[in-house]
Design a protein around this motif. Structure first.
Motif, PDB file in Angstrom:
ATOM      1  N   ASP A 626      32.360  21.752 -33.366  1.00  0.00           N
ATOM      2  CA  ASP A 626      32.243  22.700 -34.477  1.00  0.00           C
ATOM      3  C   ASP A 626      30.801  22.744 -34.976  1.00  0.00           C
ATOM      4  O   ASP A 626      30.173  21.701 -35.185  1.00  0.00           O
ATOM      5  CB  ASP A 626      33.153  22.300 -35.642  1.00  0.00           C
ATOM      6  CG  ASP A 626      34.606  22.670 -35.407  1.00  0.00           C
ATOM      7  OD1 ASP A 626      34.879  23.370 -34.420  1.00  0.00           O
ATOM      8  OD2 ASP A 626      35.461  22.264 -36.209  1.00  0.00           O
ATOM      9  N   ILE A 627      30.287  23.947 -35.194  1.00  0.00           N
ATOM     10  CA  ILE A 627      28.929  24.126 -35.712  1.00  0.00           C
ATOM     11  C   ILE A 627      29.007  24.694 -37.123  1.00  0.00           C
ATOM     12  O   ILE A 627      29.822  25.563 -37.414  1.00  0.00           O
ATOM     13  CB  ILE A 627      28.103  25.055 -34.801  1.00  0.00           C
ATOM     14  CG1 ILE A 627      27.791  24.337 -33.485  1.00  0.00           C
ATOM     15  CG2 ILE A 627      26.803  25.488 -35.469  1.00  0.00           C
ATOM     16  CD1 ILE A 627      27.029  25.178 -32.482  1.00  0.00           C
ATOM     17  N   GLY A 628      28.166  24.167 -38.015  1.00  0.00           N
ATOM     18  CA  GLY A 628      28.166  24.627 -39.403  1.00  0.00           C
ATOM     19  C   GLY A 628      26.768  24.605 -39.994  1.00  0.00           C
ATOM     20  O   GLY A 628      25.782  24.311 -39.308  1.00  0.00           O
ATOM     21  N   TYR A 629      26.701  24.921 -41.305  1.00  0.00           N
ATOM     22  CA  TYR A 629      25.418  25.006 -41.998  1.00  0.00           C
ATOM     23  C   TYR A 629      25.520  24.290 -43.339  1.00  0.00           C
ATOM     24  O   TYR A 629      26.507  24.465 -44.070  1.00  0.00           O
ATOM     25  CB  TYR A 629      25.016  26.475 -42.177  1.00  0.00           C
ATOM     26  CG  TYR A 629      24.843  27.167 -40.848  1.00  0.00           C
ATOM     27  CD1 TYR A 629      23.609  27.214 -40.224  1.00  0.00           C
ATOM     28  CD2 TYR A 629      25.945  27.714 -40.184  1.00  0.00           C
ATOM     29  CE1 TYR A 629      23.460  27.804 -38.972  1.00  0.00           C
ATOM     30  CE2 TYR A 629      25.811  28.309 -38.934  1.00  0.00           C
ATOM     31  CZ  TYR A 629      24.562  28.340 -38.332  1.00  0.00           C
ATOM     32  OH  TYR A 629      24.428  28.907 -37.091  1.00  0.00           O
ATOM     33  N   VAL A 640      29.149  21.248 -45.963  1.00  0.00           N
ATOM     34  CA  VAL A 640      28.889  22.036 -44.758  1.00  0.00           C
ATOM     35  C   VAL A 640      29.848  23.216 -44.672  1.00  0.00           C
ATOM     36  O   VAL A 640      31.057  23.058 -44.849  1.00  0.00           O
ATOM     37  CB  VAL A 640      29.027  21.160 -43.488  1.00  0.00           C
ATOM     38  CG1 VAL A 640      28.800  21.993 -42.229  1.00  0.00           C
ATOM     39  CG2 VAL A 640      28.045  20.001 -43.538  1.00  0.00           C
ATOM     40  N   GLU A 641      29.295  24.382 -44.395  1.00  0.00           N
ATOM     41  CA  GLU A 641      30.110  25.582 -44.171  1.00  0.00           C
ATOM     42  C   GLU A 641      30.408  25.699 -42.682  1.00  0.00           C
ATOM     43  O   GLU A 641      29.495  25.792 -41.863  1.00  0.00           O
ATOM     44  CB  GLU A 641      29.363  26.824 -44.648  1.00  0.00           C
ATOM     45  CG  GLU A 641      30.145  28.112 -44.441  1.00  0.00           C
ATOM     46  CD  GLU A 641      29.362  29.350 -44.850  1.00  0.00           C
ATOM     47  OE1 GLU A 641      29.991  30.375 -45.162  1.00  0.00           O
ATOM     48  OE2 GLU A 641      28.117  29.285 -44.848  1.00  0.00           O
ATOM     49  N   THR A 644      34.662  29.957 -42.298  1.00  0.00           N
ATOM     50  CA  THR A 644      34.903  30.361 -43.690  1.00  0.00           C
ATOM     51  C   THR A 644      35.254  29.173 -44.572  1.00  0.00           C
ATOM     52  O   THR A 644      35.530  29.349 -45.761  1.00  0.00           O
ATOM     53  CB  THR A 644      36.048  31.393 -43.747  1.00  0.00           C
ATOM     54  OG1 THR A 644      37.227  30.826 -43.169  1.00  0.00           O
ATOM     55  CG2 THR A 644      35.674  32.659 -42.985  1.00  0.00           C
ATOM     56  N   ASP A 645      35.256  27.967 -44.001  1.00  0.00           N
ATOM     57  CA  ASP A 645      35.653  26.773 -44.748  1.00  0.00           C
ATOM     58  C   ASP A 645      34.434  25.955 -45.176  1.00  0.00           C
ATOM     59  O   ASP A 645      33.405  25.942 -44.499  1.00  0.00           O
ATOM     60  CB  ASP A 645      36.563  25.885 -43.893  1.00  0.00           C
ATOM     61  CG  ASP A 645      37.851  26.597 -43.495  1.00  0.00           C
ATOM     62  OD1 ASP A 645      38.324  27.432 -44.287  1.00  0.00           O
ATOM     63  OD2 ASP A 645      38.365  26.318 -42.394  1.00  0.00           O
ATOM     64  N   ILE A 646      34.576  25.252 -46.294  1.00  0.00           N
ATOM     65  CA  ILE A 646      33.550  24.345 -46.782  1.00  0.00           C
ATOM     66  C   ILE A 646      34.064  22.914 -46.652  1.00  0.00           C
ATOM     67  O   ILE A 646      35.144  22.592 -47.141  1.00  0.00           O
ATOM     68  CB  ILE A 646      33.182  24.625 -48.252  1.00  0.00           C
ATOM     69  CG1 ILE A 646      32.637  26.045 -48.410  1.00  0.00           C
ATOM     70  CG2 ILE A 646      32.164  23.600 -48.750  1.00  0.00           C
ATOM     71  CD1 ILE A 646      31.312  26.286 -47.721  1.00  0.00           C
TER      72      ILE A 646
END
Length: 739
Positions: A626-629, A640-641, A644-646
């Protein structure tokens, strides 16, 4: 100046949340000390994550100019009701941040003090303290237990950190040890360093250092068992195998011993053999290639997979006639304004009967059009039947959703995995044979990424008389975790297989797809243009500079989410760790004006950073790949986002995440990006092969840049890796599913 004094923790200047190394400021009434401009004594040392205003007794040495006090020991104590209240409030606040369901009233702190008295840490050390809190305070018992665990860990963590930090263990591992064993943590670890260390994920070298310090017999059963586990698990992880053969285990054990704290004490393999047969977590199997040594979970998973495949393929029921299929093909051709090839038409047979069906094909072979045709036809023929779509990762599932316009989930979410803990051991409930997935047809994409454990969980949750379409590209890389499921299913020869091989010319530029198939054919006559560039660098340093400059150039013109750097290696000058550090430094000023930073190990995080997860965590609902920001910097972690989830990533979960401006080619499986930059260094030739480069190139939708040194590009294209994974699934399928 004094080397022992009482003080109050007032400021955390910098903290590495992995190692625990902290630079902090304290206030003290001691006269013979050096203070900074804030009136604080600056200290540095490995300490737990203590709250501000906690009172301490510290020992240590001053540096040469007397500006910093290096901690040797630091012991907390709370002697006033005010400090105890602050400590309890801090614990409750952190528990709320970690768990949204942790809701308690504002007067809980007061009630705890009524039970504990003014010194909460002294009270917590009493063996009856938890029972007293539960009896007196009318709050959910699990919440009281969590508060008690957190408070107890503060006192126990002092002793644990003071002991364990000398053996190379991280502070996060100390926290895990205390969380699992509470006030008995240190006593248990000293008595059984190998057994307890293994249960919390401690590396073998650290266990062995503790064992030697505690004067353990190097031939003790506990130590030899730990060596066997270390050798077996390291080989399974390195190879992606589900078992290893006996001779391989012997060689690996010798390697472990040479790096251990007792390198001169060799262990007779006959003695290892007697212990091997008595270890609960290991299973042996006699086969034509020798004695196979399994971890029990992989052994049982393979047998379960074989039996479930047989169950799903028995007594196939036909719901569609050949005439109906022909009609559906004609309808889809008119609807999509195209003509199916003979291969594509044949694949429509996959929805004719129940059971396991495999459809394989690379990029450009019309796989998407074919799958859409199958799904649309099934839904038209059976409007009341349910269909489920899934893929191993969130990104792959989202891409599947975008293509089919039907909701697609990760396989874990399809299984409705809900974790919980029993006696501190993570377990979970999910769909299974007694509570199967509610679907009549299940389509799984990116099957090359599906490992043994995940396939085992999936199959047992599929009800008999279901159509199961397994979609994948046999030329893609194998799964990151152990297993070789797609290849094994094809090799077994027991399932309907539809291979799409004809490459279609697409509208627009076909350079990337054409060059990808040239790679598979071992050709280097690439078409080079703005969509596909190749740059030879004279050195690794020049290669990295080229990649960084191109990344920044593209980044200034388009969304960060569209660009991805890929490398076959993690470490070294051309590894993803080094590239991530450089890229992060270059673009952080562009991403955010925030100065907030969170340190964990050698990595620092700021708002806007791109990150990737390396493990599955069912409780926090993130998965490998999984990649997030990063959207926020917390006191004890990061937010981390992901889609659509935090997700709030704190505590032990922080070891599961790293920066992701550059990721390995293996981690890119199942993902698509607009623009790909590929690093090919020649210093790790064992990591270069045709399928690896093919996978990397086919991640790009818009453009590709390959940067290589010396013969790395040629080595990649001309190296064919024969499958070296050891799995027993083919044998088990053939035994269960006799022709």
């Amino acid at each position: 100046m004094v080397n022992h004094f009482e003080c109050v923790l007032k400021n955390i200047y910098r903290r590495d949340n992995y190692t625990g190394n902290t630079i902090f400021g304290v206030e003290t009434d001691e006269i013979d000390v050096r203070r900074n401009r804030n009136g604080e004594v600056v200290c540095e040392g490995i300490v737990p994550n203590w709250p501000i205003d906690l009172q301490l007794i510290i020992d240590g040495e001053w540096n040469e100019d007397g500006t910093c006090f290096y901690i040797e020991t630091a012991k907390p104590y709370t002697a006033t009701e005010e400090l105890s209240k602050k400590l309890i409030k801090r614990v409750i606040k952190e528990l709320k941040e970690e768990n949204e369901e942790f809701k308690v009233g504002s007067n809980l702190t007061k009630k705890i003090i009524e039970v504990s008295g003014p010194d909460i840490l002294k009270f917590i050390s009493n063996s009856k303290s938890l029972d007293n809190l539960i009896d007196y305070i009318k709050v959910d018992e699990w919440k009281i237990i969590r508060i008690h665990e957190s408070l107890a860990s503060i006192t126990e963590s002092y002793s644990v950190v003071d002991f364990v930090s000398h053996f190379g263990c991280s502070i996060s591992l100390c926290d895990k040890l205390v969380k699992k064993y509470g006030t008995t943590a240190l006593r248990r670890l000293k008595a059984h360093p190998y057994r307890i260390g293994y249960s919390i994920g401690m590396d073998f070298c650290s266990m062995d250092k503790i064992g030697k310090y505690r004067k353990f017999d190097p031939l003790s059963k506990e130590r030899v068992t730990a060596i066997i586990y270390e050798a077996l698990n390291s080989l399974l992880k390195q190879q992606g195998s589900t078992y290893i053969i006996q001779s391989m285990l012997k060689k690996q054990i010798d390697k472990v011993i040479k790096k251990s704290s007792y390198p001169e004490t060799m262990i007779p393999f006959a003695y290892i053999g007697t212990i091997l047969g008595k270890i609960n977590g290991i299973k042996t199997e006699i086969a034509t290639n020798g004695v196979r040594i399994y971890r029990t979970d992989f052994y049982e998973a393979e047998w379960s997979i074989a039996k479930d495949l047989s169950r799903l393929n028995k007594n196939k029921k036909a719901f569609i006639s050949d005439i109906q299929l022909t009609e559906m093909i004609v309808k889809r051709e008119l609807e999509f304004k195209m003509s199916y090839s003979a291969e594509q038409k044949a694949s429509f047979q996959a929805i004719k009967t129940t059971g396991i069906k495999i459809i394989t094909g690379g990029p450009g072979v019309g796989k998407t059009t074919t799958i859409n045709g199958l799904i649309t036809s099934y839904m038209e023929l059976f409007p009341d039947k349910k269909i489920a779509l899934a893929a191993p990762t969130g990104r792959a599932a989202q891409r599947m959703w975008d293509i089919t316009m039907i909701e697609a989930k990760t396989i874990h979410k399809l299984l409705d995995f809900k974790p919980f803990e029993i006696d501190n051991e993570e377990s979970g409930t999910y769909r299974n044979k007694d509570n199967p997935i509610d679907a009549d047809m299940i389509v799984i994409d990116e099957m090359s990424m599906v490992d043994t454990e995940l396939f085992y969980l999936l199959l047992q949750a599929i009800k008999t008389d279901t159509i199961v379409l397994l979609i994948g590209d046999k030329d893609q890389l194998q799964s990151v975790s152990p297993g070789n499921v797609l290849h094994d299913l094809i090799k077994s020869g027991r399932f309907e297989l539809y291979q799409l091989t004809k490459v279609y010319r697409q509208k627009g530029d076909n350079t990337i797809i054409d060059n990808a198939y040239k790679i598979l054919s071992g050709r280097m006559d690439f078409t080079k243009n703005k969509k596909f560039e190749i740059v030879e660098a004279e050195s690794e340093k020049e290669a990295v500079n080229t990649i960084v400059n191109k990344f920044i150039e593209w980044f200034k013109k388009e969304d960060l989410k569209k660009i991805q750097i890929l490398s076959p290696v993690k470490s070294g000058e051309c590894g993803i760790s080094q590239i991530n550090t450089i890229i992060a430094k270059e673009i952080r000023n562009e991403l955010s004006e925030s100065s907030s930073v969170f340190y964990f190990g050698k990595t620092s995080y700021r708002i806007g950073d791109k990150v990737i997860f390396h493990e599955n965590n069912y409780k926090k609902d993130y998965y490998n790949g999984d990649i997030g920001y990063v959207t926020d910097i917390l006191k004890n972690g990061i937010e981390v986002e992901v889609g659509t989830d935090i997700k709030k990533i704190t505590g032990d979960a922080l070891k599961d995440i790293t920066l992701a401006y550059a990721i390995t080619m293996h981690k890119s499986q199942g993902s698509e990006f607009e623009d790909i930059i590929i690093m090919l260094p020649d210093t790790n030739k064992n990591m270069l092969n045709r399928n690896l480069l093919f996978t990397a190139v086919t991640r790009a939708k818009n453009r590709v840049l390959i940067v290589y040194t010396n013969s790395a590009l040629s080595d990649s294209i001309h190296t064919i890796i024969v499958n070296k994974r050891y799995t027993g699934l083919v044998d088990k399928i053939r035994k269960v599913m006799v022709d």
